[in-house]
Design a protein around this motif. Structure first.
Motif, PDB file in Angstrom:
ATOM      1  N   HIS A  56      25.837  59.534  39.447  1.00  0.00           N
ATOM      2  CA  HIS A  56      27.205  60.012  39.655  1.00  0.00           C
ATOM      3  C   HIS A  56      28.133  59.750  38.468  1.00  0.00           C
ATOM      4  CE1 HIS A  56      26.547  60.777  43.964  1.00  0.00           C
ATOM      5  NE2 HIS A  56      25.710  59.762  43.859  1.00  0.00           N
ATOM      6  N   ILE A  57      27.757  58.850  37.591  1.00  0.00           N
ATOM      7  CA  ILE A  57      28.681  58.434  36.531  1.00  0.00           C
ATOM      8  C   ILE A  57      29.000  59.566  35.553  1.00  0.00           C
ATOM      9  CG2 ILE A  57      26.975  57.501  34.918  1.00  0.00           C
ATOM     10  CD1 ILE A  57      29.192  55.116  34.696  1.00  0.00           C
ATOM     11  N   GLY A  58      28.193  60.586  35.519  1.00  0.00           N
ATOM     12  CA  GLY A  58      28.458  61.726  34.638  1.00  0.00           C
ATOM     13  C   GLY A  58      29.813  62.370  34.897  1.00  0.00           C
ATOM     14  N   ALA A  59      30.310  62.257  36.123  1.00  0.00           N
ATOM     15  CA  ALA A  59      31.639  62.806  36.444  1.00  0.00           C
ATOM     16  C   ALA A  59      32.737  62.069  35.687  1.00  0.00           C
ATOM     17  CB  ALA A  59      31.894  62.730  37.950  1.00  0.00           C
ATOM     18  N   LEU A  60      32.421  60.875  35.197  1.00  0.00           N
ATOM     19  CA  LEU A  60      33.392  60.061  34.451  1.00  0.00           C
ATOM     20  C   LEU A  60      33.123  60.117  32.946  1.00  0.00           C
ATOM     21  CD1 LEU A  60      33.438  56.927  36.789  1.00  0.00           C
ATOM     22  CD2 LEU A  60      35.082  58.816  36.722  1.00  0.00           C
ATOM     23  N   GLU A 117      22.985  50.743  30.599  1.00  0.00           N
ATOM     24  CA  GLU A 117      22.435  52.041  30.990  1.00  0.00           C
ATOM     25  C   GLU A 117      23.536  52.998  31.457  1.00  0.00           C
ATOM     26  OE1 GLU A 117      19.294  53.240  30.533  1.00  0.00           O
ATOM     27  OE2 GLU A 117      19.123  51.365  29.420  1.00  0.00           O
ATOM     28  N   LEU A 118      24.465  52.478  32.250  1.00  0.00           N
ATOM     29  CA  LEU A 118      25.575  53.310  32.730  1.00  0.00           C
ATOM     30  C   LEU A 118      26.456  53.774  31.575  1.00  0.00           C
ATOM     31  CD1 LEU A 118      26.430  51.256  35.912  1.00  0.00           C
ATOM     32  CD2 LEU A 118      25.642  53.630  35.903  1.00  0.00           C
ATOM     33  N   SER A 119      26.725  52.874  30.651  1.00  0.00           N
ATOM     34  CA  SER A 119      27.620  53.213  29.529  1.00  0.00           C
ATOM     35  C   SER A 119      27.024  54.290  28.625  1.00  0.00           C
ATOM     36  CB  SER A 119      27.963  51.961  28.716  1.00  0.00           C
ATOM     37  OG  SER A 119      26.833  51.507  27.992  1.00  0.00           O
ATOM     38  N   LYS A 120      25.715  54.400  28.605  1.00  0.00           N
ATOM     39  CA  LYS A 120      25.068  55.440  27.795  1.00  0.00           C
ATOM     40  C   LYS A 120      25.334  56.842  28.335  1.00  0.00           C
ATOM     41  CE  LYS A 120      21.171  52.631  26.226  1.00  0.00           C
ATOM     42  NZ  LYS A 120      19.696  52.446  26.338  1.00  0.00           N
ATOM     43  N   VAL A 142      28.281  57.978  29.407  1.00  0.00           N
ATOM     44  CA  VAL A 142      29.681  58.376  29.240  1.00  0.00           C
ATOM     45  C   VAL A 142      30.066  58.319  27.766  1.00  0.00           C
ATOM     46  CG1 VAL A 142      30.336  57.662  31.577  1.00  0.00           C
ATOM     47  CG2 VAL A 142      30.508  56.017  29.713  1.00  0.00           C
ATOM     48  N   ASN A 143      31.204  58.928  27.445  1.00  0.00           N
ATOM     49  CA  ASN A 143      31.632  59.004  26.041  1.00  0.00           C
ATOM     50  C   ASN A 143      32.651  57.948  25.638  1.00  0.00           C
ATOM     51  OD1 ASN A 143      29.980  61.213  25.567  1.00  0.00           O
ATOM     52  ND2 ASN A 143      31.559  62.665  26.201  1.00  0.00           N
ATOM     53  N   LYS A 144      33.407  57.428  26.604  1.00  0.00           N
ATOM     54  CA  LYS A 144      34.512  56.523  26.281  1.00  0.00           C
ATOM     55  C   LYS A 144      34.341  55.210  27.015  1.00  0.00           C
ATOM     56  CE  LYS A 144      37.704  60.406  25.840  1.00  0.00           C
ATOM     57  NZ  LYS A 144      38.930  61.000  26.362  1.00  0.00           N
ATOM     58  N   SER A 145      33.492  54.340  26.478  1.00  0.00           N
ATOM     59  CA  SER A 145      33.267  53.078  27.178  1.00  0.00           C
ATOM     60  C   SER A 145      33.264  51.894  26.226  1.00  0.00           C
ATOM     61  CB  SER A 145      31.944  53.106  27.940  1.00  0.00           C
ATOM     62  OG  SER A 145      30.847  53.091  27.053  1.00  0.00           O
ATOM     63  N   THR A 146      33.624  50.776  26.796  1.00  0.00           N
ATOM     64  CA  THR A 146      33.573  49.490  26.113  1.00  0.00           C
ATOM     65  C   THR A 146      32.765  48.563  27.008  1.00  0.00           C
ATOM     66  OG1 THR A 146      35.779  49.861  25.208  1.00  0.00           O
ATOM     67  CG2 THR A 146      34.960  47.595  25.178  1.00  0.00           C
ATOM     68  N   LYS A 147      31.876  47.787  26.421  1.00  0.00           N
ATOM     69  CA  LYS A 147      31.081  46.836  27.185  1.00  0.00           C
ATOM     70  C   LYS A 147      31.447  45.428  26.743  1.00  0.00           C
ATOM     71  CE  LYS A 147      27.724  49.130  25.464  1.00  0.00           C
ATOM     72  NZ  LYS A 147      28.623  50.089  24.890  1.00  0.00           N
ATOM     73  N   VAL A 148      31.690  44.557  27.713  1.00  0.00           N
ATOM     74  CA  VAL A 148      32.019  43.168  27.403  1.00  0.00           C
ATOM     75  C   VAL A 148      31.126  42.272  28.253  1.00  0.00           C
ATOM     76  CG1 VAL A 148      33.815  41.417  27.306  1.00  0.00           C
ATOM     77  CG2 VAL A 148      34.414  43.834  26.961  1.00  0.00           C
ATOM     78  N   ILE A 149      30.374  41.415  27.586  1.00  0.00           N
ATOM     79  CA  ILE A 149      29.509  40.455  28.273  1.00  0.00           C
ATOM     80  C   ILE A 149      30.210  39.097  28.255  1.00  0.00           C
ATOM     81  CG2 ILE A 149      27.266  39.289  28.254  1.00  0.00           C
ATOM     82  CD1 ILE A 149      27.094  42.272  28.912  1.00  0.00           C
ATOM     83  N   PHE A 150      30.287  38.475  29.417  1.00  0.00           N
ATOM     84  CA  PHE A 150      30.902  37.158  29.545  1.00  0.00           C
ATOM     85  C   PHE A 150      29.812  36.093  29.522  1.00  0.00           C
ATOM     86  CE2 PHE A 150      34.287  39.840  30.719  1.00  0.00           C
ATOM     87  CZ  PHE A 150      35.468  39.114  30.675  1.00  0.00           C
ATOM     88  N   GLU A 151      29.841  35.292  28.471  1.00  0.00           N
ATOM     89  CA  GLU A 151      28.841  34.238  28.312  1.00  0.00           C
ATOM     90  C   GLU A 151      28.895  33.258  29.481  1.00  0.00           C
ATOM     91  OE1 GLU A 151      28.989  32.279  24.515  1.00  0.00           O
ATOM     92  OE2 GLU A 151      29.303  34.186  23.477  1.00  0.00           O
ATOM     93  N   GLY A 152      27.719  32.919  29.991  1.00  0.00           N
ATOM     94  CA  GLY A 152      27.608  31.927  31.053  1.00  0.00           C
ATOM     95  C   GLY A 152      28.062  32.401  32.421  1.00  0.00           C
TER      96      GLY A 152
END
Length: 135
Positions: A66-70, A93-96, A98-108
């Motif tokens: 469904h994420i393609g709609a976004l 995988e989800l971010s791949k 879409v065109n406008k995404s930022t990914k942030v990983i929170f350590e721990g």
């Protein structure tokens, strides 16, 4: 849930997704095994009962479909580094898709503990994202 409702949200100025999943079946199975000690051989029967009784087909609960709609909606993916329920790979995988995404990983951080692990970082990322993307 936001991704599954994406057709109605595609005109949103921006969406924050915390620990999203690509699909739900694996997560539900892991919860049944790890938290409720339900043997895996019983899962197909449970899923069939859910489909017959509640009209819920677990195989169709797939946010990645469904994420393609976004695709053009600004998204920020927040994920805990040590999330054992939904791996951070799900956000990747989800971010791949879409065109406008930022990914942030929170350590721990574990599952949906991004804010709890680092509230200042969380507030900064979310507030800057909304300031940039919402009118």
């Amino acid at each position: 849930a936001a991704i599954l409702a994406s057709n109605g949200l595609k005109n949103a100025g921006g969406i924050v997704l915390d620990s999203p999943a690509t699909e739900v079946k694996t997560i539900v199975s892991n919860i049944m095994v790890n938290e409720h000690s339900v043997p895996r051989f019983l899962h197909p029967g449970i899923y069939l009962a859910a489909k017959l009784l509640y009209k819920l087909d677990i195989n169709e609960v797939r946010p990645i479909d469904h994420i393609g709609a976004l695709k053009e909606t600004p998204l920020v993916f927040l994920h805990g580094e040590i999330d054992k329920l939904i791996s951070p790979d799900n956000s990747l995988e989800l971010s791949k898709k879409v065109n406008k995404s930022t990914k942030v990983i929170f350590e721990g951080a574990r599952h949906v503990e991004t804010y709890k692990t680092n509230p200042e970082k969380y507030k900064k990322i979310v507030s800057e994202f909304f300031a940039k993307n919402l009118e």
